[in-house]
Design a protein around this motif. Structure first.
Motif, PDB file in Angstrom:
ATOM      1  N   ALA A  41       2.366   1.719  -3.411  1.00  0.00           N
ATOM      2  CA  ALA A  41       1.340   2.231  -4.317  1.00  0.00           C
ATOM      3  C   ALA A  41       1.114   3.720  -4.082  1.00  0.00           C
ATOM      4  O   ALA A  41       0.887   4.486  -5.032  1.00  0.00           O
ATOM      5  CB  ALA A  41       0.040   1.460  -4.114  1.00  0.00           C
TER       6      ALA A  41
ATOM      7  N   LEU B 120       1.497   6.554  -6.850  1.00  0.00           N
ATOM      8  CA  LEU B 120       0.355   7.426  -7.125  1.00  0.00           C
ATOM      9  C   LEU B 120       0.751   8.891  -6.996  1.00  0.00           C
ATOM     10  O   LEU B 120       0.383   9.733  -7.812  1.00  0.00           O
ATOM     11  CB  LEU B 120      -0.779   7.091  -6.156  1.00  0.00           C
ATOM     12  CG  LEU B 120      -2.216   7.395  -6.590  1.00  0.00           C
ATOM     13  CD1 LEU B 120      -2.581   6.554  -7.808  1.00  0.00           C
ATOM     14  CD2 LEU B 120      -3.179   7.084  -5.447  1.00  0.00           C
TER      15      LEU B 120
ATOM     16  N   ARG C 163       0.834  -1.206   0.000  1.00  0.00           N
ATOM     17  CA  ARG C 163       0.000   0.000   0.000  1.00  0.00           C
ATOM     18  C   ARG C 163       0.865   1.251   0.000  1.00  0.00           C
ATOM     19  O   ARG C 163       0.558   2.216  -0.716  1.00  0.00           O
ATOM     20  CB  ARG C 163      -0.923   0.001   1.217  1.00  0.00           C
ATOM     21  CG  ARG C 163      -1.787   1.253   1.309  1.00  0.00           C
ATOM     22  CD  ARG C 163      -2.651   1.281   2.553  1.00  0.00           C
ATOM     23  NE  ARG C 163      -3.704   0.280   2.499  1.00  0.00           N
ATOM     24  CZ  ARG C 163      -4.646   0.159   3.418  1.00  0.00           C
ATOM     25  NH1 ARG C 163      -4.650   0.967   4.475  1.00  0.00           N
ATOM     26  NH2 ARG C 163      -5.573  -0.761   3.309  1.00  0.00           N
TER      27      ARG C 163
END
Length: 301
Positions: free
Chosen positions: A124, A128, A121
């Protein structure tokens, strides 16, 4: 608690409004002169508060080398990067790029502290965030698009403050000094540094525009630096560091709204970039691996 959350909202508004004040000031004076005014008038209220509370002691002089390094990383160069970037960029773009500070802080902490292994996470979230930064920079538009130099200055400022968190964790946190003392030393030494580095030729031009003058002295200095330090330490004490970091979500949104209010064109691309950067920050801050409690050693009983 209501006062603490009101203070958090106020801090987000203060940080988010800083970019329009930078824009006004740099239209009349140089980025270095703007940083000098910001730091000087930020230092003065901190110095008064530190004197009244007696947090500055002679024994802290032995830590001056650490304070000096922090003054460069978290004040002088950090502020210069943001001012130089904002001078070249639309207010909205500069503001949303500032939202990437937690992303660079996480990267620096992982590279130099190695305390938390990144989870999927968190990875990511970093990815992002960088997609959002790329959308903000719009490199495909070439010379006619967003000035690359402005984007690089903004990223240099965010990287500098990210490194400062790591340095503070390694060398200042163990000292257990009052946060007000650290902030006063940091801004005081930055003021001295800028006194030496700044070319003051033409700085009086800012007095010809009351809006720009008050924006630099009151908006950037007294509120955006001195007041922001005091509010930040207050909400950390009342809400803790994780909730206090919520102010970093408010500031880019405020900057984009102010940009639209002053006539900047806000497209769906800026909104998407803002959502990606803030979404990346959320994933990073919520993605820490929860460690299971250690198993008790078997005793044979």
């Amino acid at each position: 608690m209501p006062r603490a959350y009101a203070a958090l909202a106020a801090l987000g508004l203060i940080w988010g409004s800083n970019f329009i004040f930078m824009k006004w000031a740099t239209a009349l004076i140089s980025p270095t002169q703007t940083v000098f005014l910001r730091v000087l008038f930020g230092f003065l209220p901190l110095a008064v508060m530190a004197w009244r509370t007696g947090v500055i002691t002679r024994g802290q002089l032995r830590h001056v080398p650490h304070f000096a390094i922090m003054s460069v990383l978290a004040t002088t160069f950090y502020y210069y990067g943001f001012v130089a970037g904002t001078a070249l960029l639309p207010t909205s773009v500069a503001g949303l790029l500032s939202g990437s500070i937690p992303i660079f802080t996480f990267i620096c902490a992982w590279l130099f502290l190695r305390e938390d292994q990144p989870t999927a996470r968190m990875a990511a979230g970093v990815a992002l965030g960088f997609v959002g930064i790329a959308l903000s920079a719009r490199p495909w538009e070439g010379a006619g698009g967003v000035p690359l130099a402005g984007v690089l200055w903004m990223l240099a400022g965010t990287l500098s403050v990210g490194v400062s968190f790591v340095y503070a964790r390694l060398f200042l946190s163990p000292l257990k000094l009052p946060p007000l003392a650290l902030a006063t030393w940091q801004t005081g030494l930055a003021t001295l540094t800028l006194l030496v580095l700044t070319d003051f030729t033409g700085i009086s031009a800012i007095a010809t525009d009351h809006r720009a003058f008050l924006g630099a002295v009151v908006g950037l200095g007294m509120l955006g630096t001195g007041g922001a330090f005091l509010i930040y330490y207050f909400i950390i004490e009342k809400l803790g560091p994780v909730r206090a970091s919520g102010a970093t979500y408010i500031a880019p949104v405020v900057a984009v709204i102010i940009g639209a209010a002053v006539g900047e064109r806000i497209t769906s691309l800026e909104i998407l970039a803002l959502a990606l950067i803030l979404g990346g920050v959320v994933l990073i801050q919520t993605g820490k691996r929860v460690m299971a409690p250690p198993l008790k050693q078997a005793t044979g009983r």
